[in-house]
Design a protein around this motif. Structure first.
Motif, mmCIF file in Angstrom:
data_model
loop_
_atom_site.group_PDB
_atom_site.id
_atom_site.type_symbol
_atom_site.label_atom_id
_atom_site.label_comp_id
_atom_site.label_asym_id
_atom_site.label_seq_id
_atom_site.Cartn_x
_atom_site.Cartn_y
_atom_site.Cartn_z
ATOM 1 N N ASN A 249 -27.441 103.008 81.976
ATOM 2 C CA ASN A 249 -27.125 102.383 83.260
ATOM 3 C C ASN A 249 -28.312 101.503 83.650
ATOM 4 N N LYS B 248 -28.626 98.662 85.310
ATOM 5 C CA LYS B 248 -28.706 98.164 86.694
ATOM 6 C C LYS B 248 -28.882 99.277 87.722
ATOM 7 N N VAL C 186 -26.526 101.494 88.823
ATOM 8 C CA VAL C 186 -25.369 101.550 89.716
ATOM 9 C C VAL C 186 -24.964 103.008 89.906
ATOM 10 N N ASN D 102 -22.307 106.093 91.229
ATOM 11 C CA ASN D 102 -20.872 106.379 91.243
ATOM 12 C C ASN D 102 -20.459 106.733 92.680
ATOM 13 N N LYS E 84 -36.686 102.243 80.981
ATOM 14 C CA LYS E 84 -35.593 101.353 81.358
ATOM 15 C C LYS E 84 -36.116 100.110 82.058
#
Length: 607
Positions: free
Chosen positions: A185, A187, A189, A191, A365
């Protein structure tokens, strides 16, 4: 197709008959590797055969992976479909057919099967993970395998098929490398579709604090989307006020060790559910459940850890007031986790360890997910009998030869003054000066003074360029050699010499100089007396020397002008040398004798 049906029933490993079967069906142009159109033709045949076998298994009522399984020991104990997959997998591994063919068959098989049969199919995939993960197969079929696993996850129930979902995710984690970006993931984002629904109106006939109930479950809205707190200050204030109410309630109702022992967390993990039970009737019981409390408190730590995540930009960082509130809330949450039985302190240490390791993934990341794996270097096998010829260099090795050629092309390179530069004293000692600053907070084990090579080079530089600083090495060690202008005022005063110390040192050096001069004068006095006696002896022998010079004239010869000049010069040197030695003797004795008058010195010289 009939040829492959007969091949499925043949006993023995696939390598004994697989390639012959393909050659019999396709009759390829090349003996070991199929062309593109031949691969497509073979794939269509295998997909049709697989579909026919699945239909036969469904009609017979047997499970797909056990269809056609024989109990006869002379025949293969495998079912028809696993046997077909083994043959295709061998052909793909040996590169006789296209490497992605086995992945396409597995995808078709999962799409044609029920979820009960998919568990057996996935068991086969797990058993062949090492072969499927080889580089020649992985590069061709990784996207197909990812699509197959994602389709299975969509078909599974997240509440009832938790174990099967975990098997799929575990397989993907092992099958794909750590640096694979498709499963990340990037970006960040959240859930937000996973909403926690709870009652909005108070129920009738139940005496509970409904305001606390709404405040408690409203925290899940912020836990599901932590990014909204840093963007809207009003939401942060509302979250902190709601969190304070919940923490105050937890602190007012502590759990005893008996309550923690009565709740067996190991048995509870077997019936784990991923959704909370939000009924208002259960609120009182949930507050007494240590596992339920831990879930809420760990959610708080995860949210705080996200808000303090490393590598964020200046716009995303929390404000100073927000940092203070996060710190105070985090301390309260940690204390509550430590007091929650059973084994609260050990549980807190494990959670802190997990969150600390999570920061490494965050940094990874943020840096663009650089690859972790390094491919092994392939060693080229040397043929038997072939001698490896070593390269010959002009100057013995490759580096010296390159340096020699480079010097030929650049004749002024070795004489360039910019080639080697000696650093200045201030630039060289600046790292050690920073280590000595208490405000820098550098631990002693990381100081530059522990580097012997660094200290040795610095002492050589100071001996050439800064003798005053080099002299402080005796009293203060290596830290005293650092130039004082690099040190902060409080540290500089420790190594700066005081005026009283300077006066004492100067007086001590002056005393040493006086004693040394007296010793030299005492040695020079006997030498002067010996010189005086030698001069008197020379004066008594001077007439004899003149007589010796006059002999040639008495013998009838006339002295030449050079002889006359030599006689006059010898006559003049005697008195002048004697007078200089006498004066020197008087000065030496005057320097030796302290407190005597000049008359006493003359009397001693005469005597």
């Amino acid at each position: 197709m009939d040829v492959f049906k007969r091949a499925i029933l043949q006993p023995g490993p696939p390598e004994s008959f697989a390639l012959q079967t393909v050659q019999e069906v396709i009759k390829p142009q090349r003996q070991t590797k199929l062309a593109q159109d031949e691969n497509q033709f073979l794939e269509n045949i295998l997909r049709m055969l697989l579909q026919e076998l699945v239909s036969s298994a469904v009609q017979s009522g047997e499970e797909i992976m056990q269809y056609g399984q024989s109990m006869d020991e002379r025949e293969t104990p495998q079912g028809h479909i696993p046997r077909l997959l083994d043959i295709v997998l061998y052909l793909c591994e040996k590169e006789h057919v296209e490497g992605g063919m086995i992945f396409q068959l597995l995808e078709d098989l999962t799409e044609m099967s029920t979820m009960k049969n998919c568990k057996d199919i996935f068991g086969y995939i797990e058993s062949k993970q090492d072969i499927l993960g080889k580089q020649e197969l992985f590069a061709r079929g990784k996207l197909v395998m990812l699509r197959t696993c994602n389709q299975l996850l969509r078909r599974l129930s997240k509440a009832n098929d938790v174990v099967f979902c975990g098997r799929i995710l575990t397989f993907l984690a092992h099958f794909f490398p750590l640096s694979e970006r498709s499963a990340l993931n990037i970006k960040g984002v959240f859930n937000t579709s996973n909403e926690t629904k709870y009652e909005k109106e108070p129920p009738e006939g139940i005496s509970i604090d409904f305001n606390f109930y709404k405040t408690f479950w409203s925290l899940q809205e912020y836990f599901s989307n932590p990014a909204s707190l840093s963007l809207a200050p009003t939401k942060w204030q509302k979250f902190t006020s709601s969190l304070m109410v919940v923490l105050n309630t937890f602190e007012a109702q502590p759990l005893s060790d008996e309550v923690g022992g009565a709740n067996n967390l190991e048995e509870e993990s077997a019936n784990f559910s991923i959704k909370y039970l939000t009924s208002s009737k259960l609120m009182g019981l949930e507050l007494k459940d240590p596992s339920f409390r831990r879930h809420i408190l760990v959610q708080c730590l995860i949210l705080f850890d996200y808000l303090k995540a490393p590598g964020k930009g200046d716009k995303d960082l929390p404000s100073e007031s927000m940092k203070e509130e996060i710190k105070s809330c985090e301390e309260r949450v940690r204390k509550l986790l430590e007091l929650t039985p059973p084994k609260g302190r050990a549980f807190l240490h494990k959670i802190e360890h997990i969150l600390e390791r999570e920061k490494n993934w965050v940094w990874w990341k943020r840096d663009g997910c650089p690859p972790y794996e390094k491919q092994p270097m392939e060693k080229k096998a040397v043929q038997d009998g072939a001698k490896k010829r070593r390269p010959r260099y002009r100057l013995g090795n490759k580096e010296l030869s390159q340096l020699w050629r480079w010097a030929d092309q650049n004749p002024n390179a070795l004489t360039d003054p910019q080639r080697v530069q000696t650093p200045s004293i201030t630039d060289y000692w600046k790292p050690l000066a920073e280590d000595m600053d208490p405000l820098a907070g550098i631990e002693a084990e990381y100081h530059h003074k522990n580097n012997r090579v660094y200290c040795w080079k610095g002492l050589r530089f100071s001996a050439r360029q800064d003798l005053e600083g080099f002299s402080r090495f005796t009293d203060h060690g290596i830290e005293g050699v650092v130039p004082l202008e690099l040190l902060p005022p409080d540290v500089r005063s420790k190594y700066q010499a005081k005026p009283n110390d300077r006066a004492k040192r100067a007086k001590k050096e002056e005393t040493k100089g006086t004693v040394h001069q007296v010793e030299e004068n005492q040695v020079a006095a006997p030498a002067a007396e010996a010189d005086g006696e030698a001069m008197r002896t020379d004066a008594s022998t001077t007439p004899m020397e003149f007589d010796a010079v006059a002999v040639p004239a008495a013998q009838g010869g006339t002295p030449t002008p050079d002889e006359l000049q030599k006689q006059s010069s010898d006559t003049d040197v005697g008195p002048e040398a004697g007078q200089l030695e006498a004066d020197a003797e008087g000065e030496v004795e005057a320097g030796m004798i302290d407190g005597e008058t000049d008359a006493d010195v003359d009397l001693e010289a005469v005597g």
